[in-house]
Motif scaffolding. Structure first.
Motif, PDB file in Angstrom:
ATOM      1  N   ILE A 172      -2.975  20.864 -18.404  1.00 55.96           N
ATOM      2  CA  ILE A 172      -3.295  19.519 -18.892  1.00 55.96           C
ATOM      3  C   ILE A 172      -2.112  18.970 -19.691  1.00 55.96           C
ATOM      4  N   PHE A 173      -2.094  17.644 -19.852  1.00 53.44           N
ATOM      5  CA  PHE A 173      -1.052  17.021 -20.665  1.00 53.44           C
ATOM      6  C   PHE A 173      -1.531  16.899 -22.098  1.00 53.44           C
ATOM      7  N   VAL A 174      -0.636  17.262 -23.028  1.00 56.53           N
ATOM      8  CA  VAL A 174      -0.914  17.197 -24.453  1.00 56.53           C
ATOM      9  C   VAL A 174       0.168  16.327 -25.084  1.00 56.53           C
ATOM     10  N   SER A 175      -0.240  15.406 -25.948  1.00 59.60           N
ATOM     11  CA  SER A 175       0.709  14.540 -26.629  1.00 59.60           C
ATOM     12  C   SER A 175       1.108  15.191 -27.952  1.00 59.60           C
ATOM     13  N   ARG A 176       2.426  15.401 -28.133  1.00 62.41           N
ATOM     14  CA  ARG A 176       2.930  16.066 -29.329  1.00 62.41           C
ATOM     15  C   ARG A 176       4.106  15.282 -29.901  1.00 62.41           C
ATOM     16  N   THR A 177       4.276  15.379 -31.208  1.00 61.95           N
ATOM     17  CA  THR A 177       5.462  14.821 -31.846  1.00 61.95           C
ATOM     18  C   THR A 177       6.503  15.929 -31.871  1.00 61.95           C
ATOM     19  N   VAL A 178       7.657  15.672 -31.256  1.00 62.79           N
ATOM     20  CA  VAL A 178       8.722  16.671 -31.174  1.00 62.79           C
ATOM     21  C   VAL A 178      10.021  16.077 -31.719  1.00 62.79           C
ATOM     22  N   THR A 179      10.932  16.953 -32.077  1.00 65.79           N
ATOM     23  CA  THR A 179      12.256  16.548 -32.518  1.00 65.79           C
ATOM     24  C   THR A 179      13.222  16.813 -31.383  1.00 65.79           C
ATOM     25  N   THR A 180      13.863  15.750 -30.875  1.00 67.28           N
ATOM     26  CA  THR A 180      14.732  15.897 -29.708  1.00 67.28           C
ATOM     27  C   THR A 180      15.735  14.756 -29.622  1.00 67.28           C
ATOM     28  N   ASN A 181      16.766  14.949 -28.844  1.00 69.84           N
ATOM     29  CA  ASN A 181      17.720  13.890 -28.517  1.00 69.84           C
ATOM     30  C   ASN A 181      17.650  13.521 -27.041  1.00 69.84           C
ATOM     31  N   LEU A 182      16.845  14.260 -26.269  1.00 70.02           N
ATOM     32  CA  LEU A 182      16.763  14.067 -24.825  1.00 70.02           C
ATOM     33  C   LEU A 182      15.311  14.161 -24.381  1.00 70.02           C
ATOM     34  N   TYR A 183      14.858  13.148 -23.627  1.00 69.40           N
ATOM     35  CA  TYR A 183      13.532  13.200 -23.035  1.00 69.40           C
ATOM     36  C   TYR A 183      13.542  12.355 -21.765  1.00 69.40           C
ATOM     37  N   TYR A 184      12.444  12.369 -21.033  1.00 70.41           N
ATOM     38  CA  TYR A 184      12.346  11.673 -19.759  1.00 70.41           C
ATOM     39  C   TYR A 184      11.127  10.760 -19.781  1.00 70.41           C
ATOM     40  N   SER A 185      11.087   9.804 -18.841  1.00 70.86           N
ATOM     41  CA  SER A 185       9.904   8.964 -18.714  1.00 70.86           C
ATOM     42  C   SER A 185       9.727   8.551 -17.256  1.00 70.86           C
ATOM     43  N   ILE A 186       8.500   8.156 -16.946  1.00 73.56           N
ATOM     44  CA  ILE A 186       8.153   7.697 -15.605  1.00 73.56           C
ATOM     45  C   ILE A 186       7.475   6.344 -15.746  1.00 73.56           C
ATOM     46  N   GLY A 228       7.906  -5.734  -6.132  1.00 70.88           N
ATOM     47  CA  GLY A 228       8.076  -7.067  -6.692  1.00 70.88           C
ATOM     48  C   GLY A 228       7.737  -7.186  -8.164  1.00 70.88           C
ATOM     49  N   ASP A 229       7.181  -6.153  -8.769  1.00 79.25           N
ATOM     50  CA  ASP A 229       6.807  -6.184 -10.185  1.00 79.25           C
ATOM     51  C   ASP A 229       7.705  -5.254 -10.987  1.00 79.25           C
ATOM     52  N   SER A 230       7.661  -5.417 -12.303  1.00 81.84           N
ATOM     53  CA  SER A 230       8.373  -4.484 -13.181  1.00 81.84           C
ATOM     54  C   SER A 230       7.435  -3.315 -13.508  1.00 81.84           C
ATOM     55  N   ASP A 231       7.968  -2.306 -14.209  1.00 83.62           N
ATOM     56  CA  ASP A 231       7.167  -1.135 -14.557  1.00 83.62           C
ATOM     57  C   ASP A 231       5.952  -1.536 -15.386  1.00 83.62           C
ATOM     58  N   ILE A 232       4.799  -0.970 -15.043  1.00 83.93           N
ATOM     59  CA  ILE A 232       3.576  -1.227 -15.793  1.00 83.93           C
ATOM     60  C   ILE A 232       3.392  -0.139 -16.842  1.00 83.93           C
ATOM     61  N   ASP A 233       3.486   1.089 -16.439  1.00 79.14           N
ATOM     62  CA  ASP A 233       3.353   2.228 -17.343  1.00 79.14           C
ATOM     63  C   ASP A 233       4.718   2.805 -17.617  1.00 79.14           C
ATOM     64  N   ASP A 234       4.960   3.211 -18.839  1.00 78.21           N
ATOM     65  CA  ASP A 234       6.159   3.965 -19.166  1.00 78.21           C
ATOM     66  C   ASP A 234       5.686   5.154 -19.976  1.00 78.21           C
ATOM     67  N   VAL A 235       5.574   6.302 -19.326  1.00 78.32           N
ATOM     68  CA  VAL A 235       5.016   7.488 -19.958  1.00 78.32           C
ATOM     69  C   VAL A 235       6.146   8.450 -20.314  1.00 78.32           C
ATOM     70  N   PRO A 236       6.376   8.705 -21.612  1.00 77.50           N
ATOM     71  CA  PRO A 236       7.434   9.631 -22.019  1.00 77.50           C
ATOM     72  C   PRO A 236       6.967  11.082 -21.936  1.00 77.50           C
ATOM     73  N   VAL A 237       7.841  11.946 -21.406  1.00 81.79           N
ATOM     74  CA  VAL A 237       7.544  13.372 -21.304  1.00 81.79           C
ATOM     75  C   VAL A 237       8.736  14.167 -21.839  1.00 81.79           C
ATOM     76  N   ALA A 238       8.500  15.435 -22.162  1.00 82.51           N
ATOM     77  CA  ALA A 238       9.511  16.240 -22.840  1.00 82.51           C
ATOM     78  C   ALA A 238      10.589  16.808 -21.914  1.00 82.51           C
ATOM     79  N   THR A 239      10.219  17.252 -20.708  1.00 84.92           N
ATOM     80  CA  THR A 239      11.174  17.945 -19.844  1.00 84.92           C
ATOM     81  C   THR A 239      11.108  17.414 -18.411  1.00 84.92           C
ATOM     82  N   VAL A 240      12.054  17.844 -17.592  1.00 81.57           N
ATOM     83  CA  VAL A 240      12.054  17.477 -16.174  1.00 81.57           C
ATOM     84  C   VAL A 240      10.814  18.036 -15.481  1.00 81.57           C
ATOM     85  N   ALA A 241      10.415  19.254 -15.833  1.00 82.09           N
ATOM     86  CA  ALA A 241       9.204  19.845 -15.245  1.00 82.09           C
ATOM     87  C   ALA A 241       7.976  19.015 -15.608  1.00 82.09           C
TER      88      ALA A 241
END
Length: 112
Positions: A15-29, A35-48
């Motif tokens: 499952i996905f868990v939302s956590r506050t982390v200390t980082t300089n690098l993260y990813y989002s989808i 024809g539209d711009s992004d609706i959701d922007d979900v930040p995640v910690a790693t490439v996996a």
């Protein structure tokens, strides 16, 4: 280099868990339709985590009969730089769009 606190999603025990982390690098989808711009922007910690989030979003779209959704992938690198006008340090988020792909059991992000 200073690290920054960010609220990110991590994939733990199926499952996905939302956590506050200390980082300089993260990813989002970001999900979008043609024809539209992004609706959701979900930040995640790693490439996996990015891969698992993508698979879950596709599964959810399919389960509710949604069609036509596409996805953008981003790498975020946060740095602290001196503002050339004021001379004060400021936080800058360098966003790199890219592709997500898998080779065997490894997932990779390739910047465009």
């Amino acid at each position: 280099m200073q690290e920054h606190r960010k609220r990110l999603n991590t994939y733990e025990n199926g499952i996905f868990v939302s956590r506050t982390v200390t980082t300089n690098l993260y990813y989002s989808i970001g999900a979008y339709q043609e024809g539209d711009s992004d609706i959701d922007d979900v930040p995640v910690a790693t490439v996996a985590d990015l891969w698992y989030m993508w698979q879950e979003m596709k599964r959810d779209d399919s389960a509710c009969g949604e069609r036509g959704w596409k996805y953008h992938f981003y790498r975020h690198e946060i740095t602290t730089e001196e503002n050339p006008l004021s001379g004060k340090p400021e936080t800058v988020d360098y966003v790199t769009p890219g592709k997500l792909y898998r080779r065997g059991n490894k997932v990779f992000f390739k910047g465009l």
